[in-house]
Design an enzyme around this catalytic site. Structure first.
Site, PDB file in Angstrom:
ATOM      1  N   CYS A   1       0.736  -1.174   0.017  1.00 48.89           N
ATOM      2  CA  CYS A   1       0.048   0.043  -0.061  1.00 48.89           C
ATOM      3  C   CYS A   1       0.941   1.430  -0.007  1.00 48.89           C
ATOM      4  CB  CYS A   1      -0.888  -0.297   1.380  1.00 48.89           C
ATOM      5  SG  CYS A   1      -1.864   1.465   1.827  1.00 48.89           S
ATOM      6  N   HIS A   2       0.255   2.524  -0.225  1.00 46.24           N
ATOM      7  CA  HIS A   2       1.091   3.683  -0.363  1.00 46.24           C
ATOM      8  C   HIS A   2       1.659   3.867   0.905  1.00 46.24           C
ATOM      9  CE1 HIS A   2      -0.817   4.405  -4.281  1.00 46.24           C
ATOM     10  NE2 HIS A   2       0.141   5.496  -4.362  1.00 46.24           N
ATOM     11  N   THR A   3       0.932   3.532   2.154  1.00 43.98           N
ATOM     12  CA  THR A   3       1.459   3.853   3.244  1.00 43.98           C
ATOM     13  C   THR A   3       2.935   3.254   3.430  1.00 43.98           C
ATOM     14  OG1 THR A   3      -0.808   4.151   4.029  1.00 43.98           O
ATOM     15  CG2 THR A   3       0.590   4.058   5.891  1.00 43.98           C
TER      16      THR A   3
ATOM     17  N   HIS B   1       1.004  -3.859   6.231  1.00 43.36           N
ATOM     18  CA  HIS B   1      -0.099  -3.773   6.932  1.00 43.36           C
ATOM     19  C   HIS B   1      -1.607  -4.304   6.304  1.00 43.36           C
ATOM     20  CE1 HIS B   1      -0.101  -0.277   4.714  1.00 43.36           C
ATOM     21  NE2 HIS B   1      -1.402  -0.081   4.767  1.00 43.36           N
ATOM     22  N   GLU B   2      -1.456  -5.091   5.197  1.00 43.75           N
ATOM     23  CA  GLU B   2      -2.691  -5.496   4.736  1.00 43.75           C
ATOM     24  C   GLU B   2      -2.474  -6.928   4.284  1.00 43.75           C
ATOM     25  OE1 GLU B   2      -4.584  -2.572   1.427  1.00 43.75           O
ATOM     26  OE2 GLU B   2      -3.559  -4.055   0.398  1.00 43.75           O
TER      27      GLU B   2
ATOM     28  N   CYS C   1     -10.299  -2.860  20.882  1.00 52.14           N
ATOM     29  CA  CYS C   1     -10.107  -3.520  22.377  1.00 52.14           C
ATOM     30  C   CYS C   1     -11.430  -3.764  23.068  1.00 52.14           C
ATOM     31  CB  CYS C   1      -9.178  -2.822  23.242  1.00 52.14           C
ATOM     32  SG  CYS C   1      -9.948  -1.060  24.027  1.00 52.14           S
TER      33      CYS C   1
ATOM     34  N   CYS D   1     -11.656   0.546  25.768  1.00 55.50           N
ATOM     35  CA  CYS D   1     -10.993   1.818  26.020  1.00 55.50           C
ATOM     36  C   CYS D   1     -11.942   2.923  25.755  1.00 55.50           C
ATOM     37  CB  CYS D   1      -9.736   2.276  25.192  1.00 55.50           C
ATOM     38  SG  CYS D   1     -10.134   2.612  23.261  1.00 55.50           S
TER      39      CYS D   1
ATOM     40  N   CYS E   1     -13.131   2.952  21.980  1.00 55.83           N
ATOM     41  CA  CYS E   1     -13.746   2.005  21.663  1.00 55.83           C
ATOM     42  C   CYS E   1     -15.432   2.012  22.145  1.00 55.83           C
ATOM     43  CB  CYS E   1     -13.258   0.548  22.128  1.00 55.83           C
ATOM     44  SG  CYS E   1     -12.088   0.086  21.222  1.00 55.83           S
TER      45      CYS E   1
ATOM     46  N   CYS F   1      -9.541   3.103  18.447  1.00 52.59           N
ATOM     47  CA  CYS F   1      -8.969   2.556  19.557  1.00 52.59           C
ATOM     48  C   CYS F   1      -7.508   3.045  19.876  1.00 52.59           C
ATOM     49  CB  CYS F   1      -8.912   0.918  19.116  1.00 52.59           C
ATOM     50  SG  CYS F   1      -8.307   0.192  20.762  1.00 52.59           S
TER      51      CYS F   1
ATOM     52  N   ARG G   1      -1.795   2.471  21.185  1.00 49.69           N
ATOM     53  CA  ARG G   1      -1.360   3.266  20.114  1.00 49.69           C
ATOM     54  C   ARG G   1       0.017   3.749  20.437  1.00 49.69           C
ATOM     55  NH1 ARG G   1      -0.239   4.489  16.292  1.00 49.69           N
ATOM     56  NH2 ARG G   1      -0.098   6.492  15.589  1.00 49.69           N
TER      57      ARG G   1
ATOM     58  N   CYS H   1      -6.905  -3.137   4.383  1.00 44.36           N
ATOM     59  CA  CYS H   1      -6.604  -1.635   4.465  1.00 44.36           C
ATOM     60  C   CYS H   1      -7.300  -0.939   3.224  1.00 44.36           C
ATOM     61  CB  CYS H   1      -5.206  -1.433   4.212  1.00 44.36           C
ATOM     62  SG  CYS H   1      -4.820   0.604   4.065  1.00 44.36           S
TER      63      CYS H   1
ATOM     64  N   ARG I   1      -3.710  -2.584  -7.121  1.00 43.81           N
ATOM     65  CA  ARG I   1      -3.120  -3.317  -6.081  1.00 43.81           C
ATOM     66  C   ARG I   1      -2.020  -4.402  -6.378  1.00 43.81           C
ATOM     67  NH1 ARG I   1      -2.871  -0.459  -2.541  1.00 43.81           N
ATOM     68  NH2 ARG I   1      -3.804  -0.466  -0.636  1.00 43.81           N
TER      69      ARG I   1
HETATM   70  N1  APR Z   1      -6.307  15.804  -9.696  1.00 43.97           N
HETATM   71  C1  APR Z   1      -7.166  14.436  -9.780  1.00 43.97           C
HETATM   72  N2  APR Z   1      -6.546  13.498  -9.768  1.00 43.97           N
HETATM   73  C2  APR Z   1      -5.421  13.246  -9.420  1.00 43.97           C
HETATM   74  C3  APR Z   1      -4.538  14.165  -9.174  1.00 43.97           C
HETATM   75  C4  APR Z   1      -5.080  15.687  -9.235  1.00 43.97           C
HETATM   76  N3  APR Z   1      -4.440  16.899  -8.802  1.00 43.97           N
HETATM   77  N4  APR Z   1      -3.333  13.828  -8.744  1.00 43.97           N
HETATM   78  C5  APR Z   1      -3.481  12.457  -8.919  1.00 43.97           C
HETATM   79  N5  APR Z   1      -4.600  12.208  -9.119  1.00 43.97           N
HETATM   80  C6  APR Z   1      -5.010  10.884  -9.067  1.00 43.97           C
HETATM   81  C7  APR Z   1      -4.238   9.821  -9.818  1.00 43.97           C
HETATM   82  O1  APR Z   1      -4.261   9.780 -11.467  1.00 43.97           O
HETATM   83  C8  APR Z   1      -4.474   8.395  -9.230  1.00 43.97           C
HETATM   84  O2  APR Z   1      -5.472   7.739 -10.184  1.00 43.97           O
HETATM   85  O3  APR Z   1      -5.383  10.359  -8.000  1.00 43.97           O
HETATM   86  C9  APR Z   1      -5.271   8.724  -8.059  1.00 43.97           C
HETATM   87  C10 APR Z   1      -4.549   8.398  -6.808  1.00 43.97           C
HETATM   88  O4  APR Z   1      -4.538   6.883  -6.679  1.00 43.97           O
HETATM   89  P1  APR Z   1      -3.451   6.156  -6.314  1.00 43.97           P
HETATM   90  O5  APR Z   1      -2.164   6.682  -6.373  1.00 43.97           O
HETATM   91  O6  APR Z   1      -3.649   4.745  -6.623  1.00 43.97           O
HETATM   92  O7  APR Z   1      -3.444   6.070  -4.648  1.00 43.97           O
HETATM   93  P2  APR Z   1      -4.388   5.301  -3.430  1.00 43.97           P
HETATM   94  O8  APR Z   1      -3.837   4.212  -3.155  1.00 43.97           O
HETATM   95  O9  APR Z   1      -5.987   5.431  -4.233  1.00 43.97           O
HETATM   96  O10 APR Z   1      -4.446   6.254  -2.348  1.00 43.97           O
HETATM   97  C11 APR Z   1      -4.972   7.514  -2.273  1.00 43.97           C
HETATM   98  O11 APR Z   1      -5.121   7.609  -0.047  1.00 43.97           O
HETATM   99  O12 APR Z   1      -4.235   6.066   1.513  1.00 43.97           O
HETATM  100  C12 APR Z   1      -3.928   7.224   0.978  1.00 43.97           C
HETATM  101  O13 APR Z   1      -1.819   7.554   1.119  1.00 43.97           O
HETATM  102  C13 APR Z   1      -2.730   7.246   0.240  1.00 43.97           C
HETATM  103  O14 APR Z   1      -2.903   9.723  -0.200  1.00 43.97           O
HETATM  104  C14 APR Z   1      -3.091   8.462  -0.770  1.00 43.97           C
HETATM  105  C15 APR Z   1      -4.600   8.351  -1.008  1.00 43.97           C
HETATM  106 ZN    ZN Z   2      -9.909   0.515  22.149  1.00 44.35          ZN
END
Ligand code: APR
Ligand code: ZN
Length: 369
Positions: free
Chosen positions: A40-42, A62-63, A92, A95, A98, A106, A110, A169, A364
């Site tokens: 994931c992006h995180t 984390h996924e 939990c 807390c 929760c 929760c 943390r 996630c 993904r």
């Molecule tokens: N305007 C419109 N669309 C945009 C722009 C913009 N300025 N900039 C980027 N995008 C689009 C991209 O083309 C892409 O399709 O936003 C989409 C983002 O998708 P992903 O990169 O696949 O990200 P995703 O996994 O969906 O997560 C999005 O959520 O969890 C958080 O950290 C993660 O901040 C991120 C967000």
């Molecule tokens: Zn809790």
């Protein structure tokens, strides 16, 4: 015992596939064999070094989804053989958070989770006698990991690991934001900024609850076909709109969005998402994570005139309660996951998953063990 893991030794460097040691579960802990994990992006954010909480060396991830192998003393809700999804937002059930129905955050573990250790302050992972940090309390980039009991959702045993890991996630974050955070009513007009993995799940959540218009916004026109498949009714490419995007969207939705969702992580699109919400009642939900130190802004009059600005983490879901239900929705065909998993690979190819993400080529990627 020895386990195979992708270790993040340093920020900005690729992960390294290593044999590391994991200790068995202590009281209220559970040893889980991870069968599959999403990337994931995180994870990428932390690996980049931009995450103020990031610590190294660490086992990211984390996924995941897997099977309980062993439970520590005091564990009552799980037993060996149970299928589980790790929860970076635990539940939990005792807390202050929760017990308050208004939040899913929760706080029981943390501080230790943020510090990269188990609730007793120690790590279960090491390599050559040197400590490795846990990550988000989950560390799913290893074929065995230890988690607190309260950070595991027990799910039905017939659900495929390589698909339901995504519920740990992305799926829950998107669908949950619609159902738990916004509580979108049938017939609502919804605007979704960003059609990546998160945005697509917001779209299918909106379809699930019977939204009317589901407007998707993305600068990448290739996202249109995919988003339509999950229920998007109108596509807008901001680069093809003449003039300002906000009045265009207000016009398209005949007054503004009942609910808008920001799934990109940019302060400028967060502002647009708020300002395209309907005067008097429109709600805008921030899901995207902006860069460290960034700030949002708008004119206060936007709020005075009835729009509200909110945020959602893990889709407002209480993991042990809600995640098993989302697995059921998937198994019953109410939501789609398979087509969002564009790449599946082995652990030793995990760095490719990060490359595909950075190049925008995957929705993904899932690693199977
Ligand atoms: N305007 C419109 N669309 C945009 C722009 C913009 N300025 N900039 C980027 N995008 C689009 C991209 O083309 C892409 O399709 O936003 C989409 C983002 O998708 P992903 O990169 O696949 O990200 P995703 O996994 O969906 O997560 C999005 O959520 O969890 C958080 O950290 C993660 O901040 C991120 C967000
Ligand atoms: Zn809790």
């Amino acid at each position: 015992m020895d386990v195979r893991a992708a270790v993040a030794f340093k920020a900005g460097q690729p992960l390294s596939i290593e044999t590391v040691q994991v200790e068995g579960p202590r009281a209220f802990e559970v040893l889980v064999e991870i069968k599959a994990t999403g990337v994931c992006h995180t994870d990428a954010f932390t690996l980049s070094g931009d995450d103020p909480e990031g610590m190294f060396p660490a086992i990211l991830g984390h996924e995941g989804a897997g099977v309980v192998v062993e439970v520590g003393k005091g564990v009552t809700s799980l037993k060996p053989g149970d299928h589980v999804i790790p929860l970076y937002t635990p539940e939990c059930r005792e807390c202050e958070y929760c017990l308050n129905p208004k939040t899913n955050l929760c706080q029981k573990i943390r501080s230790t989770q943020g510090a990269g250790v188990m609730p007793d302050g120690s790590s279960r992972f090491s390599i050559g006698g040197e400590k490795i940090f846990h990550y988000m309390g989950t560390s799913t980039f290893a074929n065995y990991t230890v988690l607190p009991e309260i950070a595991l959702a027990k799910v039905r045993p017939d659900a495929p690991f390589d698909k339901i890991c995504y519920i740990g996630c992305g799926v829950t974050t998107g669908i949950g934001a619609v159902i738990n955070t916004a509580k979108v009513e049938p017939g609502s007009n919804v605007v979704v900024f960003g059609l990546g993995g998160i945005g697509l799940n917001v779209i299918q959540g909106a379809r699930l609850v019977g939204a009317n218009m589901i407007v998707g916004i993305d600068i990448n026109p290739e996202k249109k076909a995919m988003a339509e498949r999950y229920g998007m009714t109108h596509f807008v490419n901001p680069r093809e709109v003449e003039g300002d995007l906000v009045p265009y969207l207000v016009d398209l939705t005949k007054g503004g969005a009942d609910y808008s969702f920001e799934c990109i992580g940019r302060p400028d699109t967060m502002r647009q998402a708020l300002e395209c919400a309907h005067k008097g009642w429109g709600e805008s939900i921030i899901i995207g994570v902006a860069g460290a130190g960034q700030e949002i802004s708008t004119r206060p009059f936007q709020l005075v005139t009835g729009r509200s600005w909110r945020g959602s983490a893990f889709g407002g879901a209480r993991g042990r309660t809600d995640v098993p239900k989302i697995v059921d929705w998937y198994m019953d065909g109410k939501i789609e996951i398979d087509s969002m998993i564009t790449h599946t690979m082995q652990l030793d190819e995990i760095n490719t998953a990060f490359d595909l993400m950075h190049e925008g080529k995957s929705i993904r990627s899932v690693v199977t063990f």
